[in-house]
Structures are given as C-alpha cells and as structure tokens.
Design an enzyme around this catalytic site. Sequence first.
Site, PDB file in Angstrom:
ATOM      1  N   ASP A 196      18.283   9.883 -46.497  1.00 43.22           N
ATOM      2  CA  ASP A 196      18.396   9.376 -47.873  1.00 43.22           C
ATOM      3  C   ASP A 196      17.445   8.219 -48.147  1.00 43.22           C
ATOM      4  OD1 ASP A 196      19.596   7.185 -46.570  1.00 43.22           O
ATOM      5  OD2 ASP A 196      21.008   6.889 -48.216  1.00 43.22           O
ATOM      6  N   GLU A 197      16.390   8.132 -47.384  1.00 44.36           N
ATOM      7  CA  GLU A 197      15.588   6.927 -47.430  1.00 44.36           C
ATOM      8  C   GLU A 197      14.117   7.250 -47.228  1.00 44.36           C
ATOM      9  OE1 GLU A 197      16.940   4.558 -44.179  1.00 44.36           O
ATOM     10  OE2 GLU A 197      15.372   3.067 -44.461  1.00 44.36           O
ATOM     11  N   ASP A 223      16.399   4.078 -51.274  1.00 44.36           N
ATOM     12  CA  ASP A 223      17.549   4.413 -50.421  1.00 44.36           C
ATOM     13  C   ASP A 223      18.726   4.778 -51.333  1.00 44.36           C
ATOM     14  OD1 ASP A 223      18.784   3.139 -47.317  1.00 44.36           O
ATOM     15  OD2 ASP A 223      19.946   4.232 -48.815  1.00 44.36           O
TER      16      ASP A 223
HETATM   17  P1  TTP Z   1      22.768   4.637 -45.355  1.00 52.61           P
HETATM   18  O1  TTP Z   1      21.664   4.728 -46.365  1.00 52.61           O
HETATM   19  O2  TTP Z   1      22.659   3.600 -44.310  1.00 52.61           O
HETATM   20  O3  TTP Z   1      24.168   4.416 -46.037  1.00 52.61           O
HETATM   21  P2  TTP Z   1      24.699   4.956 -47.420  1.00 52.61           P
HETATM   22  O4  TTP Z   1      23.635   5.721 -48.156  1.00 52.61           O
HETATM   23  O5  TTP Z   1      25.949   5.695 -47.199  1.00 52.61           O
HETATM   24  O6  TTP Z   1      25.056   3.635 -48.173  1.00 52.61           O
HETATM   25  P3  TTP Z   1      24.067   2.559 -48.825  1.00 52.61           P
HETATM   26  O7  TTP Z   1      22.667   3.070 -48.631  1.00 52.61           O
HETATM   27  O8  TTP Z   1      24.463   2.519 -50.252  1.00 52.61           O
HETATM   28  O9  TTP Z   1      24.358   1.316 -48.094  1.00 52.61           O
HETATM   29  O10 TTP Z   1      22.931   6.019 -44.626  1.00 52.61           O
HETATM   30  C1  TTP Z   1      22.744   7.273 -45.293  1.00 52.61           C
HETATM   31  C2  TTP Z   1      23.782   8.253 -44.813  1.00 52.61           C
HETATM   32  O11 TTP Z   1      23.759   8.364 -43.407  1.00 52.61           O
HETATM   33  C3  TTP Z   1      25.195   7.873 -45.140  1.00 52.61           C
HETATM   34  O12 TTP Z   1      25.589   8.274 -46.438  1.00 52.61           O
HETATM   35  C4  TTP Z   1      25.990   8.557 -44.084  1.00 52.61           C
HETATM   36  C5  TTP Z   1      25.089   8.568 -42.905  1.00 52.61           C
HETATM   37  N1  TTP Z   1      25.515   7.498 -41.964  1.00 52.61           N
HETATM   38  C6  TTP Z   1      26.321   7.828 -40.897  1.00 52.61           C
HETATM   39  O13 TTP Z   1      26.650   8.991 -40.723  1.00 52.61           O
HETATM   40  N2  TTP Z   1      26.742   6.856 -40.045  1.00 52.61           N
HETATM   41  C7  TTP Z   1      26.397   5.552 -40.233  1.00 52.61           C
HETATM   42  O14 TTP Z   1      26.798   4.689 -39.467  1.00 52.61           O
HETATM   43  C8  TTP Z   1      25.571   5.205 -41.338  1.00 52.61           C
HETATM   44  C9  TTP Z   1      25.180   3.773 -41.569  1.00 52.61           C
HETATM   45  C10 TTP Z   1      25.155   6.213 -42.169  1.00 52.61           C
HETATM   46 MG    MG Z   2      21.721   4.975 -48.405  1.00 53.21          MG
END
Ligand code: TTP
Ligand code: MG
Length: 425
Positions: free
Chosen positions: A133-134, A21
Amino acid sequence: MGRTVRLPGTETRDRIVAHVDVDCFYAACERLREPALRGEPVVVGMGYEPGTDHGAVATASYEARRFGVESAMAITQALELLPRKIDVAGTDHPVSEAGFYRPVDMSFYESVAGDTRELLHGRAETVREVSIDEAYLDVTGRTDWETVEAFGGELRAAIEGEVGVTASVGVAPTMSAAKVASDHDKPDGLVVVEPGEVAEFLAPLDVEAVHGVGPVTARALRELGIETAGDLAEADPAVLGSEFGERGRRVHRFARGADDRAVEPRGRPKSLSRESAFTEATDSPDRQRERLRTLAAAVAERARSRGVSYRTVGIKTVEPPFDVNTRARSLPGPVADGDLLAEVALELFAEFAGDPVRKLGVRVSNLSFADGEQPSLTEWTNTTTASDEESDTPDGQHSLAEYNEDPGDEERNTPDGQRSLTGYD
Ligand code: TTP
Ligand code: MG
C-alpha cells in the site's frame, strides 16, 4: 509557499518526491466491498481463534485504534477493547464479539493495490513500489514547488475517487523525508516539506519518526540521550557508527535531511519473504512454530499470486536485541508448495525452538517465474547491488529483497508479517 533558504550540507538535488501510503489499507479494502463498515471499528487479522491468543491483528481502522488496538496485538485482546458488536463474519464464533473482525483476504487486497499502482504510474515519472500500500513517486517533471500542494491534493482525491480508499501523501525533496511527511498527518493527510526545510521539519519529531529508526533502535538511541530527530541530527556520527554501524550513519544523514537516493523502480525480486515480530520475545516453541507456519503460508500465497516457484527455503530468527540467525536449505528443484515450504521452515527452525525469539522470518529464493523468463545473471547482480545499497536494515530484514528500501522496516512491527514482502539477509 516560496522557496526558503537552503541549509548548507543538507539536500543536494532538486527532486520532488511524493510518498503515498494508503490509510489502514486492509481495513480500507474491507470497507470498499462492505460499505457498512465505514465509520466502524474494524480489525483485520489472520489465524483468529476466539478465547485464545492465536491470531494477530494485521491492521485496524482508525476508529478501532482509538480504543487502543494496534498491529500485532492478539485479535481476542483487540476485540475486547472494542464496543460490543454482533457481527463476526468470517469466524465460526456466533455472536457477541466486540467490533468487526474480518479475516485477511490477500487476493482482494492485491487487486485494490493493483488499481492504486496503476493510478500512481499515470501520475509520476518513476514509481517505486515499496509494499502493498505504499510507493515513492518521482514527480519532479509533473509539478513544481509552487504548485505541489495542489498536485498532492489532486493525487489524493484521485485515489479516493478512482480506487475508493484514502491515502496520506508526503512530499519532500528526499525519499526519507517524504516518507516521514506522509506519516505525519495520517490518516487523510497531505504534508509538503520544501527544500531546505527538511531538517527543521524533522527536528522536533520523536527519533522513532526518522526513516530507518524502528522501536528497538529508538530505545537504544534514547539510552544515549537521543530523543528527537533533532538530537539525532546533532549527534556525533562516529558514535552512531560505532554503536549501530552503517545504519547509524544513515539515520544520522536522514535526520539532517541528507538523502540523495533517486526514486528507482523495483527490479525483479531475488527473494520473497515475510517476517513478523512478537510483541515481546517469546521462548514458547508452540507460539514460535505457529508464527512460522503463518509466515510460510503468507510467503507461499504471495509466491502463488505472482506465479513464482522457489528452490531455496530460508528462515531467520532474531534473538534480543539484534542477534540475527539465518538458515537455508535448497531443494532438488523449484517448487510452489506451501506445505513443503512450512515443513522445511519448521525443520530449519528446530535448532532454535525454545530460544527467546523476538522476530521470525521465512524466505524463499532461487526463484523461477511462471512467465518463463528466468532472471539473467545481470539482473540478479543488479538487484543485489541495488538492494545492498539501499538496505542495511536495522533488524536486518531487508537486504536482498523485493522491497528493500526501507531500512526501518526491519524494525517495523510486522506481527503477523502480513504487511509486505521484504527480504532479509
Ligand atoms: P501500513 O501501511 O503500515 O498500515 P495501514 O495501511 O494499515 O495503516 P496506516 O498506513 O494508515 O498507518 O501497512 C499496510 C498493510 O500491511 C496493513 O493494512 C496490513 C498489513 N500489515 C500487517 O499485516 N501487519 C503489520 O504489522 C502492519 C504494520 C501492516
Ligand atoms: Mg498504510
């Protein structure tokens, strides 16, 4: 790290699963093309209007999170929490806002996600992409438990070196534990949970860390005295089943380290959807409609970028605590028209406008793909089966969808729904 004693009744197979992720993905992408943002508090969002609570945070860099910024927060509020900066590119607001705000640019993020995926596919036998992103990787044939730590480190270094973003990696014998492991040391983390150690690894964690337990379920579990993953593992599955249905039994298994799902690649999506939770339930029709428009625009953009047209438009509303309503309407023929999508979604929503709503979703289905290839009946059926098996989605976000493996996603905070395209049913 030698192999340790296996707890009876937990993991059944010797699979090595890595969950990857990317850290603060959208913000990481912004930093990639604008290195001056490195080390700075960066807020990425959509629909920002200075001085109003329009526009919600999609993500923020870890520097911004330290000031209390979180996803779903109003952007204005987020920027107020940050040290004053003068840079407000992407807005028509001239000076003196706090932090760095950048508007969501999905097509750029998709291109970075594409680079990441390509790299992952080269390093695993099977990859299941879960969201932008995962992904889960089956790396059983690429490493073993003695060398997996080095393998994971190398994977992280490759993502950083070749794509330019950092990712956190969790390795475990099950998908659900790998997911928790990747989250455990974020950002920039690598956590390996060996076979036989899953339940032990999870036990001290807050119950919300268990894959499939979102904030709403966590609250309900706490009311039952279940505070940690260990409490959940020891809880009576019959009680969990009666309180939460199949989802309750599933998170109970996950908390015990039992999860024999294989990493399988995603099929062609049956639907594309976005959903988004309000921080608190709202009965303001204006806020509800604004959110629906944002969601419709996000779904339309995603469909456009994938060359997908759609014949059916659906909406979902979730009223506190778990009251899910869906409505759908089919059009005479397939379209790829964001304005029409928003219009139909708003019409479908009319009967709910003003009700207290904690989450909204917009979905398109009956998809046609620009490559001319219509999914065969078999494909549809398979997709349906796979989804049904994997999702029982706490807040119902997921079942027949593109990214349906995360039972917990339903409850995930997807304030502006930008995160992933999950389906719901
Ligand atoms: P995540 O992987 O949940 O969040 P992140 O990559 O920003 O942070 P981390 O993994 O380090 O905790 O989500 C991936 C992307 O999805 C994030 O960059 C932006 C988008 N997203 C939203 O648009 N709204 C949201 O509520 C969340 C959680 C993510
Ligand atoms: Mg992320």
